[in-house]
Write an enzyme that holds these catalytic residues in place. Sequence first.
Site, mmCIF file in Angstrom:
data_model
loop_
_atom_site.group_PDB
_atom_site.id
_atom_site.type_symbol
_atom_site.label_atom_id
_atom_site.label_comp_id
_atom_site.label_asym_id
_atom_site.label_seq_id
_atom_site.Cartn_x
_atom_site.Cartn_y
_atom_site.Cartn_z
ATOM 1 N N ARG A 62 0.829 -1.220 0.000
ATOM 2 C CA ARG A 62 0.000 0.000 0.000
ATOM 3 C C ARG A 62 0.850 1.251 0.000
ATOM 4 O O ARG A 62 0.417 2.309 -0.466
ATOM 5 C CB ARG A 62 -0.972 -0.038 1.182
ATOM 6 N N GLU A 99 5.027 -11.111 14.270
ATOM 7 C CA GLU A 99 4.495 -11.743 15.465
ATOM 8 C C GLU A 99 4.971 -13.193 15.565
ATOM 9 O O GLU A 99 5.356 -13.662 16.631
ATOM 10 C CB GLU A 99 2.977 -11.672 15.432
#
Length: 179
Positions: A62, A99
Amino acid sequence: MSFQNDLRSAIRSIPDYPKPGIIFRDITTLLGNASAFRRAVDELVQPWAGTKVDKVAGIEARGFILGGAVAHQLSIGFVPIRKKGKLPHKVVTIGYSLEYGIDQMEMHEDALAAGEKVILVDDLIATGGTATAAVRLLQQLGAEVVAACFVIDLPELGGAKKIKAMGVPVHTLITFDGH
Ligand code: AMP
């Protein structure tokens, strides 16, 4: 209505995507709205109008859409920071923690000359892990990162603070509470 409210209402929030507890801030609705898209790009560019910047670097994917528009508006070049294995020429690589596990991002080693002034652009800063790695990669090539710019800040996750602590000014347009 302030421009922040205009932008906030142009972003679609999707609860529990991509997993429970995360509210995904979907900018495709902003990109599809001509006045919101233009406003976001204008506001991202605004602090740098009239200053000398050499390049815009955008983070896949993006950050390419927003960063490309910012580079066009500033009449300067654009440099893509991509996921590993996508760039065809010689690259510099940096690893960063996700993560679960680690990932890597890359830039062409000749995309920037040492000493060039660069603005980093992405849609959103959360924990700052992605942007920290991108700043390090740019600095590895000798670039001066004059600012990191994001449409959205999630301040509770502390990413903007981390980037500022690296000595890089942060410019964000709107904030959302929570994750
Ligand atoms: P971080 O490295 O934690 O700062 O995460 C930033 C990157 O993950 C950006 O490239 C964002 O596009 C994406 N991201 C993280 N959290 C969200 C969220 N809640 N909604 C949309 N994108 C997100």
